[in-house]
Design an enzyme around this catalytic site. Structure first.
Site: not given
Ligand code: GLN
Length: 489
Positions: A151, A76, A175
């Site tokens: 994400s 990532k 995410s």
């Molecule tokens: N979808 C959640 C957010 O937007 C979690 C994102 C994540 O785990 N990085 O914060």
């Protein structure tokens, strides 16, 4: 070769049936062929990857390889990698070549793995659909009109489309698990503090945790072996004796491998929040677990309903502080024209950050400001404690908690992009786990109209090995995780 498990790839490499250069070339070619459609990778550097592959081959020739030596892994783009563009999905870092390696990258390099490329992600990991990336949305390999989740959507799409044997992700509120669910992968968020956050660009530091995204629990265990470990450069890294996360998987446990295991089914996970089709698949997985010898107990996590609200105070508060460092001075984007220093800060941040990131910075500074701190931030911290207490009580009654990972299968690109609250609710089953700092894994449990659904298993602190085993036993008895998207061969 692209259907080989990591263990099988390791064996083939060690036996010199295939070289790391050949394997890396195979995946680079697949990336070149399919990435224009999927947009899973932000950066590919064939020369750099092949140089690492040659070094891995030399190591293998000397007989010094380990289980991951020579295997290409996608990372990532939140992990700093020396000499690589490291963007975190943001215009703000669109010119940032990292001068150092994140702990996770360094650990994979030490294991002899090849860095295959940097994957697309929601900007600064804020999102559940990969649509907030400065580099454009990622397409779900199961249906290109749908999101891969976020994400870590680029990592998930890359592994699902077999553009990489495995990948890393990070999970602040879901995410890793949610994209794993939406792309038919196995993804694990370890206990907070098990994997070093050094060099992992910070979103919400008390919640962020790196973990593996792969095609099976067995692959995740091998990846976690490389990733986990104490690091004095991360003050929240936990000093514990090293573990072999594969240790429970190899045992021949007979026809009832999970006899004695108590699985907690929280009322809050089995209410009306999910699509009925997803819940049918989750129920079928529960039935399968009973066949494997597990017992189920009804439990309750009453504070869980407050988790999304608490998270969207705590995560933006931490993000607003963490993102203060992006000011256009030392690195990253700087506005081309400005009047004075303050104007340079303002314009660089206005131009460098996208809309979702700005929304979070505004919420975060608001809840931390004098007069609102007690009402929002402290209150959210109290809820966080209640949620952790709920889990502690639950684990007095059961060993593992089971439920859906995501309330639905992959949604359409654009479907939730204009409605932040709808987007935030797609993490309704994952966020509480981060607030409590617990480990959890998402595994494939079936399909709804051709789209994968995920089953979530949550364990107590440091129960990674047991969770991987519970996931692995299901995967030995099911074939959902072996299904792959059509049209990408
Ligand atoms: N979808 C959640 C957010 O937007 C979690 C994102 C994540 O785990 N990085 O914060």
């Amino acid at each position: 070769m692209i259907e080989h498990s990591l263990q099988a790839l390791g064996t083939a490499l060690a036996a010199r049936e295939v070289s790391s250069v050949e394997l890396t070339r195979l995946y680079l070619d697949r990336v070149a062929q399919h990435n224009p459609q999927l947009n899973a990778f932000i950066t590919v550097d064939e020369a750099a990857s092949l140089a690492q592959a040659r070094a891995a081959d030399a190591r293998l020739a000397r007989g010094e390889g380990g289980p991951l030596t020579g295997i290409p892994i996608a990372h990532k783009d939140i992990f700093c990698a020396k000499g690589w563009l490291t963007t975190c999905g943001s215009k703000m870092l669109s010119n940032f070549v990292s001068p150092y390696d994140a702990a996770v990258i360094a650990r994979f390099t030490a294991a002899g793995a090849v860095l295959l490329g940097k994957t697309n992600m929601d900007e600064f990991a804020m999102g559940s659909s990969n649509e907030t990336s400065f580099y454009g949305p990622v397409k779900n390999p199961w249906d290109a009109a749908r999101v891969p989740g976020g994400s870590s959507g680029g990592s998930a799409a890359a592994v699902a489309a077999r553009l990489a044997p495995a990948a890393t992700g990070t999970d602040t509120g879901g995410s890793i698990r949610q994209p794993a669910a939406l792309c038919n992968l196995t993804g694990m968020k370890p206990t907070y503090g098990v994997v070093s956050r050094f060099g992992m660009i910070a979103f919400a530091s008390s919640l962020d945790q790196a973990g593996p995204l792969a095609r099976s629990a067995a692959d995740c265990a091998l990846l976690l072996n490389a990733m986990a470990g104490f690091d004095e450069r991360d003050s929240t890294s936990l000093e514990r004796a090293p573990e072999d996360y594969c240790r429970e998987l190899a045992a021949d446990a007979g026809p009832l491998p999970l006899a004695g295991l108590k699985i907690g089914l929280p009322a809050e996970f089995f209410g009306s929040g999910s699509s009925p089709e997803v819940m049918q698949l989750v129920e079928a997985a529960v039935a399968e677990y009973r066949k494997l010898g597990a017992q189920t107990v009804a439990i309750s996590l009453p504070s869980m309903q407050l988790s999304v609200a608490a998270y969207y105070v705590i995560a933006p508060a931490e993000a607003s502080s963490n993102l203060a460092r992006f000011d256009g001075v030392r690195y990253g984007y700087r506005a081309p024209q400005y009047d004075d220093l303050n104007d340079m800060y303002g314009k660089s941040r206005a131009q460098g950050f996208g809309a979702e990131v700005k929304r979070r910075i505004l919420i975060g500074t608001y809840v931390l400001s004098h007069g609102y701190y007690d009402a929002y931030y402290l209150q959210a911290q109290r809820i966080r404690r209640l949620i952790a207490n709920d889990f502690a009580k639950a684990f007095e009654q059961c060993d593992v908690i089971l439920g859906p990972t995501s309330p639905s299968t992959a949604f359409r690109l654009g479907e939730k992009a204009a409605d932040p609250v709808q987007m935030y609710l797609s993490d309704i089953y994952t966020i509480a786990v981060n607030l409590a700092g617990l480990p959890a894994i998402s595994i494939p449990c079936g399909f709804v109209d051709g789209l994968p659904a995920g089953l979530q298993l949550i364990g107590n602190y440091f129960a990674e090995s047991g969770l991987l085993n519970v996931a692995h036993r299901y995967q030995l008895a099911s074939e959902w995780h072996l299904q792959q998207p059509a049209g990408l061969v």
